[in-house]
Every structure is written in C-alpha cells, then in structure tokens.
Design an enzyme around this catalytic site. Structure first.
Site, PDB file in Angstrom:
ATOM      1  N   LYS A   1       0.814  -1.227   0.000  1.00 21.25           N
ATOM      2  CA  LYS A   1       0.000   0.000   0.000  1.00 21.25           C
ATOM      3  C   LYS A   1       0.848   1.278   0.000  1.00 21.25           C
ATOM      4  O   LYS A   1       0.504   2.276   0.624  1.00 21.25           O
ATOM      5  CB  LYS A   1      -0.983   0.012   1.178  1.00 21.25           C
TER       6      LYS A   1
ATOM      7  N   HIS B   1       6.728  -7.423  -2.466  1.00 20.90           N
ATOM      8  CA  HIS B   1       6.653  -6.708  -1.186  1.00 20.90           C
ATOM      9  C   HIS B   1       7.703  -7.229  -0.213  1.00 20.90           C
ATOM     10  O   HIS B   1       7.690  -6.880   0.964  1.00 20.90           O
ATOM     11  CB  HIS B   1       5.268  -6.877  -0.560  1.00 20.90           C
TER      12      HIS B   1
ATOM     13  N   SER C   1      -3.808   3.251   4.895  1.00 19.38           N
ATOM     14  CA  SER C   1      -4.142   2.580   3.635  1.00 19.38           C
ATOM     15  C   SER C   1      -4.134   1.062   3.799  1.00 19.38           C
ATOM     16  O   SER C   1      -5.020   0.360   3.299  1.00 19.38           O
ATOM     17  CB  SER C   1      -3.146   3.001   2.557  1.00 19.38           C
TER      18      SER C   1
END
Length: 302
Positions: free
Chosen positions: A54, A116, A146
């Site tokens: 995010k 990620h 987020s």
C-alpha cells in the site's frame, strides 16, 4: 461495481493468520512457493518494483508498463489486468497462477515484476544479474491507514481488527511483510551501495507526478518523448486509474469493494482523518526511536 466474492462458494474461507517466517510476519500465500521464489532466475533486463504494501505499487507498476509498452503494445492496456502484466513474485493464491510461473511465462522485454519482500529476502539472482529496482516508500502514517482499509476489504488478508489495535500492531511490526520501519530503512541502506536501485517517495509522486516520471525515465534510460510522458502522466492520475478496470483490481475475487475500493484515497495526509491526538503523540514518540539511526526522511503533508 462490487465483485462476487469467492464465486460459487457458500461460505468464505477463514482469514489467514500471521506467523513468523525467517523473522518476518507472513501468511502461507507468500511462503508456500518459497523454494521457487528464492530460486527464481532473473534476467539482466528485468525491472523489479519493490514496495511495502500500500505504498504506490500499482501506481508505479502502471507507469512503468506505459513507459515501456504503451506505444508498442497498446492492446495490452485494454485487455490484460495489471496483476497479469506485472506478476506478484511471491504470491501463491489458490485462484491464480503463482507469481513465479506468471513471471516465467512473460515474453516481454523487459519483464516487470513486483514484490513486497524486505530487501534481505529478495532472490539472489536479481542482485547477480544487476537488475534495476524501483523502490517506492510512503510515509508511515498514511501507509498504516491505507493498509488498514486494504486489510478490511481483501478477504485473503489477516483480520485487521479495530483501528486502534491495528495501529499498535503496525508500530510493533506485526504486519504482513513485517515492520514498515525495517522495510523502508533496509531498502534505503541497500540503495547506498547499489546504484541500480531507484528510491522513490509516494509524497513526491503526489506533489509532481510528471517530475517523478521524468526521474524514473532518466534512471531507466527510457527514450520516451515529452508528449508520451505527458500522456502517461494523465493516464496515471488517481481518478483515471480508479475508473480503469485493468488497473483497479475490480476483477480480483478476494476483494470486497462494498467494504472499501482497492484505490481508496491516493492522497497525502489522510492519516489526520484517522489518528486521534493521543495516537498521534504516541506514534511520533515511537517513530523517533525507531528511525533515529537513519538518514531516511518522510513528509506527512505535501
């Protein structure tokens, strides 16, 4: 339009639980294919898009995809969702091909691949091949907000709980893909000795998207014209991306858009609508301790 979650199933599967994996909190969706992830064979022209979740992953993925393929493969933008154009390397979800298989099946050059993973978990072939890496970092407060809303709407994520307990978990680093603090500083430190890493800030992209596209183009050695870059800048504006079904994840089965859209806010400073005064004071005090030994600096307003 909201998607029908887990189509043809009467009950949704339980949310996954976090567990410690080599010192990083993970779920099985990102560890069950671990041997293939670690043995993944990068090519020298691959471009790795690395972020904490995010932090602008889809935004930068879309920019890169347009920079490289908007002129030569215009149909790609209209027919193939971004998660297929830019495979998620460590993803091993039930309803989709693994990220490694998707990446291996790409015939484009360069291959755009996202991750990620914290820097210490990146497959060694990316370093051996001296692949270019685009890392995007977002300030901790907006990133936490987020991530919270994403965890609420993506049913394949761990149960978020209430905002107060979630924020504490964020501060404690008990998040999927580990501590935000370790992630952003780990990649920042690696950048100092690896010129093939381009470290970007979400806040800079919001402030002046065109300027950041220019910097990215320069890093990549792109020969895009000024007119092409201006067209890209327009296409990647938040409201345009939010309406684009090829990049807004509206076809992704595990996301419940009735809870929250995948692309929810896209601004800097939304944390002010979520943090109480007490939460903000506690967060700032904790942040100073955790970030005192790094030169990395963020803006929480633009």
């Amino acid at each position: 339009m909201a998607v029908d979650i887990f189509k043809n199933k009467t009950t949704t599967p339980p949310r996954p639980s976090l567990f410690d994996f080599h010192g990083v909190s993970m779920t099985h969706s990102f560890t069950d294919n671990w041997e293939k992830v670690q043995n993944f064979q990068a090519r020298s022209d691959d471009i790795l898009i690395a972020t904490y979740p995010k932090a602008g992953t889809t935004w930068v993925s879309y920019i890169l995809d347009l920079l490289y393929f908007s002129q030569t493969q215009p149909d790609r933008q209209r027919s193939t969702p971004i998660h297929e154009r830019v495979p998620f390397l460590e993803n091993q979800s039930q309803n989709h091909s693994s990220g490694t298989d998707l990446a291996d099946s790409l015939d484009s050059s360069p291959r755009l691949i996202k991750t990620h993973l914290p820097v210490q978990m990146i497959p060694k072939s990316f370093w051996e091949q001296k692949c270019r890496v685009v890392y995007v970092a977002r300030n901790a407060k907006d990133n936490a907000v987020s991530f919270f809303h994403f965890d609420r709407m993506d049913l394949s994520q761990p149960e978020p709980g209430d905002w107060n307990s979630y924020l504490q978990r964020f501060m404690d680093g008990k998040m999927l893909f580990g501590s935000w603090y370790d992630h952003v500083t780990g990649w920042w430190e690696r950048k100092q000795s690896h010129p093939e890493i381009h470290y970007m800030f979400f806040e800079d992209m919001v402030e002046d998207t065109g300027r950041e596209i220019d910097k990215l183009s320069s890093f990549l050695g792109s020969n895009s014209t000024a007119a092409a870059k201006e067209q890209i800048r327009d296409l990647v504006q938040f409201d345009n991306m939010k309406k684009n079904d090829m990049v807004n994840y509206s076809s992704y089965e595990t996301m419940d858009f009735k809870i929250s859209p995948f692309m929810r806010n896209g601004k800097v400073g939304d944390w002010k609508n979520h943090f109480t005064v007490t939460q903000n004071e506690q967060f700032d005090e904790d942040y100073k301790k955790k970030m005192k030994n790094t030169t990395l600096q963020f803006r929480t307003v633009v």
